[in-house]
Enzyme design. Structure first.
Site, PDB file in Angstrom:
ATOM      1  N   GLU A   1      79.529 -19.099 -26.768  1.00 14.24           N
ATOM      2  CA  GLU A   1      80.450 -19.103 -25.756  1.00 14.24           C
ATOM      3  C   GLU A   1      81.518 -18.924 -26.551  1.00 14.24           C
ATOM      4  OE1 GLU A   1      80.308 -20.216 -22.446  1.00 14.24           O
ATOM      5  OE2 GLU A   1      77.976 -20.464 -22.546  1.00 14.24           O
TER       6      GLU A   1
ATOM      7  N   GLU B   1      63.251 -28.094 -15.033  1.00 14.01           N
ATOM      8  CA  GLU B   1      62.611 -27.437 -16.041  1.00 14.01           C
ATOM      9  C   GLU B   1      63.509 -26.505 -16.781  1.00 14.01           C
ATOM     10  OE1 GLU B   1      58.913 -27.085 -16.749  1.00 14.01           O
ATOM     11  OE2 GLU B   1      60.329 -26.896 -18.389  1.00 14.01           O
TER      12      GLU B   1
ATOM     13  N   LYS C   1      69.753 -32.527 -24.359  1.00 15.15           N
ATOM     14  CA  LYS C   1      68.201 -31.860 -24.171  1.00 15.15           C
ATOM     15  C   LYS C   1      67.189 -32.953 -24.769  1.00 15.15           C
ATOM     16  CE  LYS C   1      69.836 -27.294 -24.002  1.00 15.15           C
ATOM     17  NZ  LYS C   1      69.942 -26.071 -24.701  1.00 15.15           N
TER      18      LYS C   1
ATOM     19  N   GLY D   1      69.834 -17.598 -21.308  1.00 14.50           N
ATOM     20  CA  GLY D   1      70.261 -16.051 -20.506  1.00 14.50           C
ATOM     21  C   GLY D   1      69.874 -16.368 -18.931  1.00 14.50           C
TER      22      GLY D   1
HETATM   23  N1  LIG Z   1      73.641 -19.846 -19.223  1.00 14.60           N
HETATM   24  C1  LIG Z   1      72.588 -19.831 -19.675  1.00 14.60           C
HETATM   25  O1  LIG Z   1      72.013 -19.201 -20.179  1.00 14.60           O
HETATM   26  C2  LIG Z   1      71.865 -21.490 -19.211  1.00 14.60           C
HETATM   27  C3  LIG Z   1      70.596 -21.682 -19.725  1.00 14.60           C
HETATM   28  C4  LIG Z   1      69.886 -22.980 -19.369  1.00 14.60           C
HETATM   29  C5  LIG Z   1      70.862 -23.999 -18.537  1.00 14.60           C
HETATM   30  N2  LIG Z   1      72.102 -23.494 -17.858  1.00 14.60           N
HETATM   31  C6  LIG Z   1      72.850 -24.262 -17.284  1.00 14.60           C
HETATM   32  O2  LIG Z   1      72.912 -23.771 -15.861  1.00 14.60           O
HETATM   33  C7  LIG Z   1      74.130 -24.261 -15.224  1.00 14.60           C
HETATM   34  C8  LIG Z   1      74.976 -23.171 -14.980  1.00 14.60           C
HETATM   35  O3  LIG Z   1      75.164 -22.172 -16.079  1.00 14.60           O
HETATM   36  P1  LIG Z   1      75.942 -20.869 -16.041  1.00 14.60           P
HETATM   37  O4  LIG Z   1      75.858 -20.290 -17.290  1.00 14.60           O
HETATM   38  O5  LIG Z   1      75.589 -20.085 -14.899  1.00 14.60           O
HETATM   39  O6  LIG Z   1      77.548 -21.235 -15.700  1.00 14.60           O
HETATM   40  P2  LIG Z   1      78.747 -20.493 -15.178  1.00 14.60           P
HETATM   41  O7  LIG Z   1      78.364 -18.949 -15.223  1.00 14.60           O
HETATM   42  O8  LIG Z   1      80.052 -20.784 -15.601  1.00 14.60           O
HETATM   43  O9  LIG Z   1      78.621 -20.265 -13.611  1.00 14.60           O
HETATM   44  C9  LIG Z   1      79.084 -21.736 -12.779  1.00 14.60           C
HETATM   45  C10 LIG Z   1      79.122 -21.523 -11.255  1.00 14.60           C
HETATM   46  O10 LIG Z   1      79.581 -22.676 -10.739  1.00 14.60           O
HETATM   47  C11 LIG Z   1      80.701 -22.641  -9.913  1.00 14.60           C
HETATM   48  N3  LIG Z   1      81.316 -23.833  -9.932  1.00 14.60           N
HETATM   49  C12 LIG Z   1      81.921 -24.325 -10.974  1.00 14.60           C
HETATM   50  N4  LIG Z   1      82.609 -25.255 -10.688  1.00 14.60           N
HETATM   51  C13 LIG Z   1      82.459 -25.732  -9.238  1.00 14.60           C
HETATM   52  C14 LIG Z   1      82.775 -26.427  -8.173  1.00 14.60           C
HETATM   53  N5  LIG Z   1      83.730 -27.580  -8.652  1.00 14.60           N
HETATM   54  N6  LIG Z   1      82.348 -26.273  -6.918  1.00 14.60           N
HETATM   55  C15 LIG Z   1      81.684 -25.035  -6.589  1.00 14.60           C
HETATM   56  N7  LIG Z   1      81.251 -24.482  -7.692  1.00 14.60           N
HETATM   57  C16 LIG Z   1      81.674 -24.512  -8.755  1.00 14.60           C
HETATM   58  C17 LIG Z   1      81.551 -21.522 -10.770  1.00 14.60           C
HETATM   59  O11 LIG Z   1      82.324 -20.962  -9.404  1.00 14.60           O
HETATM   60  P3  LIG Z   1      83.263 -19.670  -9.720  1.00 14.60           P
HETATM   61  O12 LIG Z   1      82.365 -18.572  -9.728  1.00 14.60           O
HETATM   62  O13 LIG Z   1      83.963 -19.864  -8.574  1.00 14.60           O
HETATM   63  O14 LIG Z   1      83.592 -19.943 -10.849  1.00 14.60           O
HETATM   64  C18 LIG Z   1      80.105 -20.560 -10.915  1.00 14.60           C
HETATM   65  O15 LIG Z   1      79.782 -19.565  -9.931  1.00 14.60           O
HETATM   66  C19 LIG Z   1      74.767 -25.422 -16.357  1.00 14.60           C
HETATM   67  O16 LIG Z   1      74.525 -26.564 -15.962  1.00 14.60           O
HETATM   68  C20 LIG Z   1      74.215 -24.675 -17.657  1.00 14.60           C
HETATM   69  O17 LIG Z   1      74.157 -25.783 -18.573  1.00 14.60           O
HETATM   70  C21 LIG Z   1      72.659 -22.306 -18.630  1.00 14.60           C
END
Ligand SMILES: NC(=O)c1ccc[n+]([C@@H]2O[C@H](COP(=O)([O-])OP(=O)(O)OC[C@H]3O[C@@H](n4cnc5c(N)ncnc54)[C@H](OP(=O)(O)O)[C@@H]3O)[C@@H](O)[C@H]2O)c1
Length: 407
Positions: A175, A114, A190, A287
């Site tokens: 970003e 979702e 999407k 968010g």
């Molecule tokens: N941010 C939003 O508002 C939002 C909204 C909808 C969907 N999403 C989706 O949610 C997902 C995460 O987004 P986010 O914004 O939370 O990203 P983020 O802040 O960059 O966090 C990514 C996390 O994944 C870990 N990671 C990255 N590469 C890895 C690897 N090779 N092995 C193990 N861990 C790894 C990172 O580890 P470290 O802590 O060690 O760097 C970090 O803890 C994405 O698919 C994004 O498209 C995000």
């Protein structure tokens, strides 16, 4: 004492950390709904945790790492080990969805996603469940909050694209590298996922044509306001003959369209079908806490009944050349016959003019028009020829117009 339901968390960034907090806050409230108390059984980041250990100690895996690898490998391994998976990863699902959904079916586990489209707006659930019986004709979506915020600010204050982008970055809506958002690629991913669900046919990100907002000027937005039009980055998935067209473009909307009033960093999706006329869902598209809420909703669903994404039952051809109305903006020399020549070239391609505004600029003039719908290929053929006329002062600018209003 209720039993526990163990959740392994892959990724602890913006979304992962918000999910961990929310899970702890809501665990007690989930017990009466599911009969089980969910708890975090392990966390994996680049510097902490071991995937195999987390997998063996979990009933369900939440993937919020993002990107394709290693997320794809982890999700496949989790499902092959018989674990449900909840993912927020639109890039992964739009490029490897069929492989992942097949794996979920083969292993009789749930793959829920979702949060991958429109954040907390429950559009996936509505398409998969509530509208499962509707013959969907078209979906329009504002599925990227960053670009919607930028366009809203450009319209509201007349600021340039570059200034609005900088403001979005300062406020955390964009970003530091906004490429995926402003080029339309994020929205395309999407739309591929939405189209796959709504039209029951495989759709890969590569099949989605997309265009971003980097070339949009405040000028275009101001002129179109005179026609009662507002600009959005719109994702469209629609039936065209026996096929399907999926694309993302900046597009003007008239005030009566349900998406016209969606401003700022919000998302909204409109589903059209003969049986239901039109349904619009809107809300925060991103968010940490908002996305975490959508993920926890999926976790709770996975704790209750079995649900899988069925195999597609058809393979609709993806159609590239569709009909659209257009806004056309031209800077021309102010001399007799200009409008007639432009109209003739448009007419040769079957384009007819709905409205036109002409404004003098000293020796030059600005000609802005709205055209009735015609095939995109024919419109761009006319624009190409118009661009070569000797009185043109710069390249003509074209933006799609969505004509439907639901009032
Ligand atoms: N941010 C939003 O508002 C939002 C909204 C909808 C969907 N999403 C989706 O949610 C997902 C995460 O987004 P986010 O914004 O939370 O990203 P983020 O802040 O960059 O966090 C990514 C996390 O994944 C870990 N990671 C990255 N590469 C890895 C690897 N090779 N092995 C193990 N861990 C790894 C990172 O580890 P470290 O802590 O060690 O760097 C970090 O803890 C994405 O698919 C994004 O498209 C995000």
């Amino acid at each position: 004492m209720p039993g526990t339901f163990r959740v392994g968390l892959l990724g602890h960034g913006t979304v992962g950390s918000a999910f961990a907090t929310l899970l702890e806050q809501r665990a007690e409230a989930i017990v009466p709904v599911t009969g089980l108390r969910p708890e975090l059984s392990g966390v994996l980041t680049r510097s902490r945790g071991d995937f195999e250990e987390i997998l063996s100690g979990a009933d369900l895996i939440v993937e919020v790492i993002g990107g394709v690898e290693p997320a794809r490998d982890y999700v496949l391994r989790a499902m092959r080990a018989g674990k449900h998976v909840v993912s927020a990863n639109k890039q992964l699902l739009s490029q490897h969805g069929e492989e992942l959904w097949a794996c979920a079916r083969e292993n009789a586990v749930q793959l829920r996603f979702e949060a991958a489209v429109a954040g907390v707006v429950p559009v996936i659930r509505v398409l998969q469940e509530s509208l499962a019986a509707a013959h969907v004709e078209r979906i329009h979506g504002i599925v990227n909050g960053t670009t919607n915020y930028i366009l809203s600010e450009m319209a509201r204050s007349g600021m340039s694209y570059a200034d609005a982008l900088r403001q979005a970055q300062d406020l955390g809506y964009a970003e530091s590298d906004p490429t995926d958002d402003v080029t339309g690629r994020d929205a395309a991913a999407k739309m591929a996922i939405l189209a796959r669900l709504a039209f029951d046919t495989p759709v890969h990100l590569d099949q989605v044509r997309y265009e971003g907002i980097e070339h949009i000027t405040a000028d275009d937005i101001a002129y179109a306001q005179q026609f009662g039009l507002g600009l959005k980055l719109i994702g469209t998935a629609e039936r065209v003959g026996d096929g399907l067209s999926v694309h993302v473009h900046p597009a003007f909307l008239y005030g009566g369209h349900p998406l016209a009033s969606v401003n700022g960093p919000f998302n909204a999706v409109t589903v059209e079908s003969d049986a239901i006329t039109e349904i619009t869902m809107s809300g925060p598209g991103a968010g940490g806490p908002q996305t975490a809420s959508a993920i926890l909703g999926d976790v709770i669903s996975a704790m209750i009944p079995p649900a899988t994404t069925p195999e597609t039952s058809q393979a609709l051809p993806i159609v590239a050349d569709v009909q659209s109305a257009f806004y056309l903006h031209m800077e021309v020399a102010d001399r007799p016959g200009v409008l007639a020549q432009v109209a003739e070239l448009l007419g040769m391609q079957g384009a007819s003019i709905k409205s036109v505004v002409q404004q003098g600029l000293g020796h030059d003039a600005r000609l802005v028009m709205i055209l009735h719908p015609l095939a995109e290929s024919r419109f761009y053929a006319a624009v190409h020829l118009i661009g070569q006329l000797d009185f043109m002062r710069s390249s003509p600018r074209a933006i799609r117009v969505i004509e439907e209003e639901f009032v």
